[in-house]
Write a protein that holds these residues in place. Structure first.
Motif, PDB file in Angstrom:
ATOM      1  N   PHE A 129      43.723   2.801 -50.225  1.00  0.00           N
ATOM      2  CA  PHE A 129      44.284   2.983 -48.886  1.00  0.00           C
ATOM      3  C   PHE A 129      43.375   3.943 -48.143  1.00  0.00           C
ATOM      4  O   PHE A 129      43.030   5.011 -48.657  1.00  0.00           O
ATOM      5  N   VAL A 130      42.987   3.580 -46.916  1.00  0.00           N
ATOM      6  CA  VAL A 130      42.089   4.410 -46.114  1.00  0.00           C
ATOM      7  C   VAL A 130      42.791   4.781 -44.812  1.00  0.00           C
ATOM      8  O   VAL A 130      43.258   3.900 -44.076  1.00  0.00           O
ATOM      9  N   GLY A 131      42.857   6.082 -44.520  1.00  0.00           N
ATOM     10  CA  GLY A 131      43.506   6.502 -43.286  1.00  0.00           C
ATOM     11  C   GLY A 131      43.244   7.956 -42.943  1.00  0.00           C
ATOM     12  O   GLY A 131      42.754   8.739 -43.754  1.00  0.00           O
ATOM     13  N   LEU A 132      43.598   8.294 -41.728  1.00  0.00           N
ATOM     14  CA  LEU A 132      43.426   9.632 -41.180  1.00  0.00           C
ATOM     15  C   LEU A 132      44.453  10.600 -41.783  1.00  0.00           C
ATOM     16  O   LEU A 132      45.584  10.221 -42.066  1.00  0.00           O
ATOM     17  N   THR A 133      44.067  11.829 -42.001  1.00  0.00           N
ATOM     18  CA  THR A 133      45.004  12.838 -42.506  1.00  0.00           C
ATOM     19  C   THR A 133      45.893  13.357 -41.374  1.00  0.00           C
ATOM     20  O   THR A 133      45.519  13.339 -40.204  1.00  0.00           O
ATOM     21  N   GLY A 134      47.084  13.809 -41.752  1.00  0.00           N
ATOM     22  CA  GLY A 134      47.923  14.557 -40.825  1.00  0.00           C
ATOM     23  C   GLY A 134      48.778  13.747 -39.882  1.00  0.00           C
ATOM     24  O   GLY A 134      49.445  14.335 -39.018  1.00  0.00           O
ATOM     25  N   LEU A 135      48.802  12.427 -39.994  1.00  0.00           N
ATOM     26  CA  LEU A 135      49.619  11.615 -39.100  1.00  0.00           C
ATOM     27  C   LEU A 135      50.794  11.018 -39.869  1.00  0.00           C
ATOM     28  O   LEU A 135      50.628  10.445 -40.945  1.00  0.00           O
ATOM     29  N   CYS A 136      51.985  11.121 -39.279  1.00  0.00           N
ATOM     30  CA  CYS A 136      53.201  10.684 -39.949  1.00  0.00           C
ATOM     31  C   CYS A 136      53.164   9.192 -40.265  1.00  0.00           C
ATOM     32  O   CYS A 136      53.519   8.774 -41.372  1.00  0.00           O
ATOM     33  N   THR A 196      44.067  -0.458 -44.630  1.00  0.00           N
ATOM     34  CA  THR A 196      43.689   0.627 -43.719  1.00  0.00           C
ATOM     35  C   THR A 196      44.866   0.917 -42.796  1.00  0.00           C
ATOM     36  O   THR A 196      45.669   0.031 -42.495  1.00  0.00           O
ATOM     37  N   SER A 197      44.954   2.153 -42.331  1.00  0.00           N
ATOM     38  CA  SER A 197      46.109   2.562 -41.532  1.00  0.00           C
ATOM     39  C   SER A 197      46.156   1.881 -40.179  1.00  0.00           C
ATOM     40  O   SER A 197      47.212   1.828 -39.549  1.00  0.00           O
ATOM     41  N   SER A 198      45.039   1.354 -39.710  1.00  0.00           N
ATOM     42  CA  SER A 198      44.997   0.625 -38.443  1.00  0.00           C
ATOM     43  C   SER A 198      43.785  -0.295 -38.449  1.00  0.00           C
ATOM     44  O   SER A 198      42.906  -0.194 -39.313  1.00  0.00           O
TER      45      SER A 198
END
Length: 397
Positions: A129-136, A196-198
């Motif tokens: 899983f690949v995504g930005l830190t700190g986002l709900c 991916t988160s988006s």
């Protein structure tokens, strides 16, 4: 003739749209849903900003004396600014700062679960899983993704990064340079299924794969979120994506706000809308077969879903005997080549019926049928309803 005056007996409510992510695909879809509601059910006037645009930032509403707000709360400052208005407010973001407000949002856990189920169906057993830190919403999508994988005995690697670009105080751009992802991708054991988160993140991951010489979907099968047409179709391997039902979020949020402005009680103050469906593209087209000729035939058919093709066109790119290919194809797929062509074309037509207002004749042409009558026959046979009935049912749903 002069402009007709509004009836003085009709009282218009003044509503502000603090949809700060209006330039994103999901933000625009929310706004479409709001429009769907207020055109049919309510007499609203949409507040304009200083440039006469129909959206505002939360801080610009401080002191505003309108009747209601549909907004996206991403920060504590957003919550304070909008909460200070003391008027009905419905939040549409997935953020901890908005917990005290009535909320309609996408079901991020369900999005993650849908992605995991799809990649498991691709017969993969290694995942990331690949995504930005700190986002709900990123955290929730990862939780849903990893929960399904754990149930299926899959191993998931979490790849996180800090944002490179932040737009103002409100929305963190989910952007990352491909170079920052290369080391993490090199360390993954292949083949691997990645969520991916988006779609923005997915685009960067696929670009990193291209630079590393990794194939997609053979080495990296990837699924994104948002079904953002630009990112999905311009990616190194056209990107499979989950379409969250952001339009329904907007519609439900508008209905909730209408109740609040009318002084009605809410049955629920928090509603989560499940995702619509997966839009399948090349990045997860894990066409596996004991026979490479069958895999090549399947890929050719799926890559020509919008064109009229027949069995002879398939044989042009898979130069074996028709009898042999038909036999092996049926053994692997469960039906013949012609039936698969029709199935893929009808699936393409379903997508067009859901996402366009094109007449049936154009849908038929754009999904590989050389006349409308053949299209109607094939659609009815596979879905047991006409194309018109299918579109009507989906609109009502």
């Amino acid at each position: 003739m002069g402009r007709k005056r509004r009836s003085s007996s009709m009282q218009y409510k003044r509503v502000a749209l603090a949809i700060v992510a209006h330039e994103y695909a999901h933000g625009r879809e929310k706004i479409k849903g709001i429009i769907d509601y207020y055109r049919k059910h309510s007499a609203w006037e949409i507040h304009r900003n200083e440039l006469a645009q129909p959206y505002v930032m939360p801080e610009s509403l401080v002191g505003w004396d309108g009747d209601g707000v549909i907004g996206e709360i991403y920060t504590g400052t957003d919550a304070a600014n909008l909460g200070s208005l003391k008027i009905p407010l419905v939040n549409t973001s997935s953020n901890d700062a908005a917990r005290e407000f009535p909320t309609v949002g996408v079901d991020n856990h369900a999005i993650g679960q849908m992605a995991a189920e799809h990649l498991v169906e691709c017969k993969l057993d290694r995942f990331a899983f690949v995504g930005l830190t700190g986002l709900c919403h990123v955290r929730e999508r990862y939780e849903g993704f990893s929960q399904i994988l754990e149930k299926n005995g899959g191993n998931c690697t979490l790849v996180q990064y800090q944002p490179e670009v932040v737009r103002g105080e409100h929305v963190s751009e989910e952007l990352v340079s491909p170079e920052r992802l290369m080391d993490a991708l090199r360390d993954l054991e292949l083949p691997v299924g990645i969520m991916t988160s988006s779609d923005r993140v997915g685009f960067a991951v696929l670009e990193a794969c291209r630079r590393l010489g990794l194939r997609s979907p053979e080495d990296v099968a990837l699924i994104g979120v948002d079904n953002d047409e630009m990112y999905c179709n311009l990616a190194y391997s056209s990107m499979t994506s989950i379409a969250p039902n952001a339009r329904a979020v907007g519609f439900k949020a508008a209905a909730m706000l209408d109740k609040l402005m009318n002084g009605e009680e809410l049955a629920r103050s928090r509603i989560l809308i499940p995702p619509k469906r997966i839009i399948f593209r090349n990045s997860t087209d894990m066409t596996r077969s004991e026979y490479p000729e069958v895999a090549r035939a399947l890929r050719f058919i799926r890559n020509h879903a919008n064109e009229f093709i027949d069995v002879t066109n398939v044989l042009d790119v898979v130069p074996v005997s028709r009898r042999w290919l038909e036999m092996k194809f049926k053994d692997e797929v469960g039906h013949g080549i012609y039936q698969e062509i029709r199935r893929v074309h009808v699936e393409r037509a379903r997508e067009l019926l859901l996402t366009t207002d094109w007449p049936v004749s154009r849908v038929a042409k754009e999904s590989g049928f050389n006349n409308t009558e053949r299209f109607e026959f094939a659609f009815q046979k596979l879905l047991e309803m006409s194309a018109t009935e299918f579109r009507r049912q989906q609109a009502q749903g």
